[in-house]
Design a protein around this motif. Sequence first.
Motif, mmCIF file in Angstrom:
data_model
loop_
_atom_site.group_PDB
_atom_site.id
_atom_site.type_symbol
_atom_site.label_atom_id
_atom_site.label_comp_id
_atom_site.label_asym_id
_atom_site.label_seq_id
_atom_site.Cartn_x
_atom_site.Cartn_y
_atom_site.Cartn_z
ATOM 1 N N THR A 1 -5.421 -15.766 -6.323
ATOM 2 C CA THR A 1 -5.416 -14.900 -5.939
ATOM 3 C C THR A 1 -4.292 -13.787 -5.333
ATOM 4 O O THR A 1 -4.735 -12.936 -4.825
ATOM 5 C CB THR A 1 -5.560 -15.530 -3.972
ATOM 6 N N GLY A 2 -3.610 -13.447 -6.676
ATOM 7 C CA GLY A 2 -2.754 -12.800 -6.743
ATOM 8 C C GLY A 2 -2.712 -11.660 -7.777
ATOM 9 O O GLY A 2 -3.195 -10.979 -8.148
ATOM 10 N N SER A 3 -2.121 -10.298 -7.124
ATOM 11 C CA SER A 3 -1.779 -9.033 -7.678
ATOM 12 C C SER A 3 -3.315 -8.622 -7.273
ATOM 13 O O SER A 3 -3.420 -7.667 -8.347
ATOM 14 C CB SER A 3 -0.831 -9.540 -8.575
ATOM 15 N N LYS A 4 -3.900 -8.590 -6.518
ATOM 16 C CA LYS A 4 -5.319 -8.087 -6.272
ATOM 17 C C LYS A 4 -5.522 -6.878 -5.949
ATOM 18 O O LYS A 4 -4.529 -6.050 -5.401
ATOM 19 C CB LYS A 4 -6.497 -8.538 -6.093
ATOM 20 N N SER A 5 -5.856 -5.768 -6.344
ATOM 21 C CA SER A 5 -6.013 -4.306 -6.103
ATOM 22 C C SER A 5 -7.974 -4.271 -6.091
ATOM 23 O O SER A 5 -8.541 -4.741 -7.512
ATOM 24 C CB SER A 5 -5.633 -3.437 -7.290
ATOM 25 N N THR A 6 -8.029 -4.217 -5.170
ATOM 26 C CA THR A 6 -9.841 -3.502 -5.230
ATOM 27 C C THR A 6 -10.034 -2.199 -5.977
ATOM 28 O O THR A 6 -10.915 -1.923 -6.138
ATOM 29 C CB THR A 6 -10.485 -2.921 -3.947
ATOM 30 N N THR A 7 -9.058 -1.156 -6.537
ATOM 31 C CA THR A 7 -9.264 0.301 -7.641
ATOM 32 C C THR A 7 -8.811 -0.420 -8.523
ATOM 33 O O THR A 7 -7.907 0.859 -9.003
ATOM 34 C CB THR A 7 -9.204 1.098 -6.628
ATOM 35 N N ALA B 1 4.613 -3.449 -12.441
ATOM 36 C CA ALA B 1 3.093 -3.198 -12.994
ATOM 37 C C ALA B 1 1.163 -2.056 -11.549
ATOM 38 O O ALA B 1 1.304 -2.218 -12.296
ATOM 39 C CB ALA B 1 2.603 -4.840 -12.773
ATOM 40 N N ILE B 2 2.406 -1.874 -10.763
ATOM 41 C CA ILE B 2 2.099 -1.063 -10.135
ATOM 42 C C ILE B 2 1.683 0.344 -10.130
ATOM 43 O O ILE B 2 1.060 1.264 -10.348
ATOM 44 C CB ILE B 2 2.075 -1.409 -8.082
ATOM 45 N N VAL B 3 2.718 0.821 -10.303
ATOM 46 C CA VAL B 3 2.999 2.617 -10.917
ATOM 47 C C VAL B 3 4.213 1.906 -12.387
ATOM 48 O O VAL B 3 5.369 1.773 -12.221
ATOM 49 C CB VAL B 3 4.347 3.184 -10.096
ATOM 50 N N PRO B 4 3.697 2.260 -13.766
ATOM 51 C CA PRO B 4 4.623 2.191 -15.204
ATOM 52 C C PRO B 4 4.515 3.078 -14.937
ATOM 53 O O PRO B 4 4.983 4.100 -15.136
ATOM 54 C CB PRO B 4 3.424 1.561 -16.198
ATOM 55 N N PHE C 1 0.683 -1.138 -0.232
ATOM 56 C CA PHE C 1 -0.289 0.412 0.055
ATOM 57 C C PHE C 1 0.661 1.183 -0.099
ATOM 58 O O PHE C 1 2.054 1.606 0.397
ATOM 59 C CB PHE C 1 -1.414 -0.035 1.841
ATOM 60 N N GLY C 2 0.231 2.607 -1.153
ATOM 61 C CA GLY C 2 1.072 3.390 -0.254
ATOM 62 C C GLY C 2 0.040 4.514 -0.559
ATOM 63 O O GLY C 2 -0.460 4.482 -0.357
ATOM 64 N N HIS C 3 0.892 6.381 -1.047
ATOM 65 C CA HIS C 3 -0.047 7.070 -1.411
ATOM 66 C C HIS C 3 -0.994 7.335 -2.338
ATOM 67 O O HIS C 3 -2.424 8.430 -1.671
ATOM 68 C CB HIS C 3 0.563 8.193 -1.736
ATOM 69 N N CYS C 4 -1.539 6.269 -3.012
ATOM 70 C CA CYS C 4 -2.502 5.991 -4.062
ATOM 71 C C CYS C 4 -3.793 5.151 -3.245
ATOM 72 O O CYS C 4 -3.509 4.684 -2.111
ATOM 73 C CB CYS C 4 -2.193 5.190 -5.661
ATOM 74 N N VAL C 5 -4.570 5.984 -3.605
ATOM 75 C CA VAL C 5 -6.171 5.316 -3.045
ATOM 76 C C VAL C 5 -5.975 3.090 -3.919
ATOM 77 O O VAL C 5 -6.560 2.928 -2.461
ATOM 78 C CB VAL C 5 -7.377 4.805 -4.217
#
Length: 117
Positions: free
Chosen positions: A69-75, A114-117, A54-58
């Motif tokens: 079950t992997g690399s999921k994001s709720t948003t 993958a999280i922050v391209p 988790f970080g500064h983004c939503v």
Amino acid sequence: MSSTPIPFDVLGRYNPAPGTEYPFSVSDIARATAHMLGPEWDTESRLWGTGHIFGHCVATFTLSASPTTGSKSTTFPEGPELPEGVHPYSDGVYAPEANSTWGLEDLAELCADAIVP
């Protein structure tokens, strides 16, 4: 000369000692990923070695060894830019070719991209 025990049981089945099969866990990859993303990112180990990033983004991300079950994001954003080898699926992304032989740093870099391209 000391000998290293062979990780097979008396029936010939592969049976390494707990914690010795892989040089790092999925939660280690999550921690290395958060470190690569910068000081505003953090991680928390979860069940069976998964890592919650988790970080500064939503968005928050759960890193796991299982594509179910992997690399999921709720948003998760629509049409995200993904690095080569990373593919979208119903509610996240997965990297089908990724494995421990790539090394901790390379896997963390793939996750960070993958999280922050």
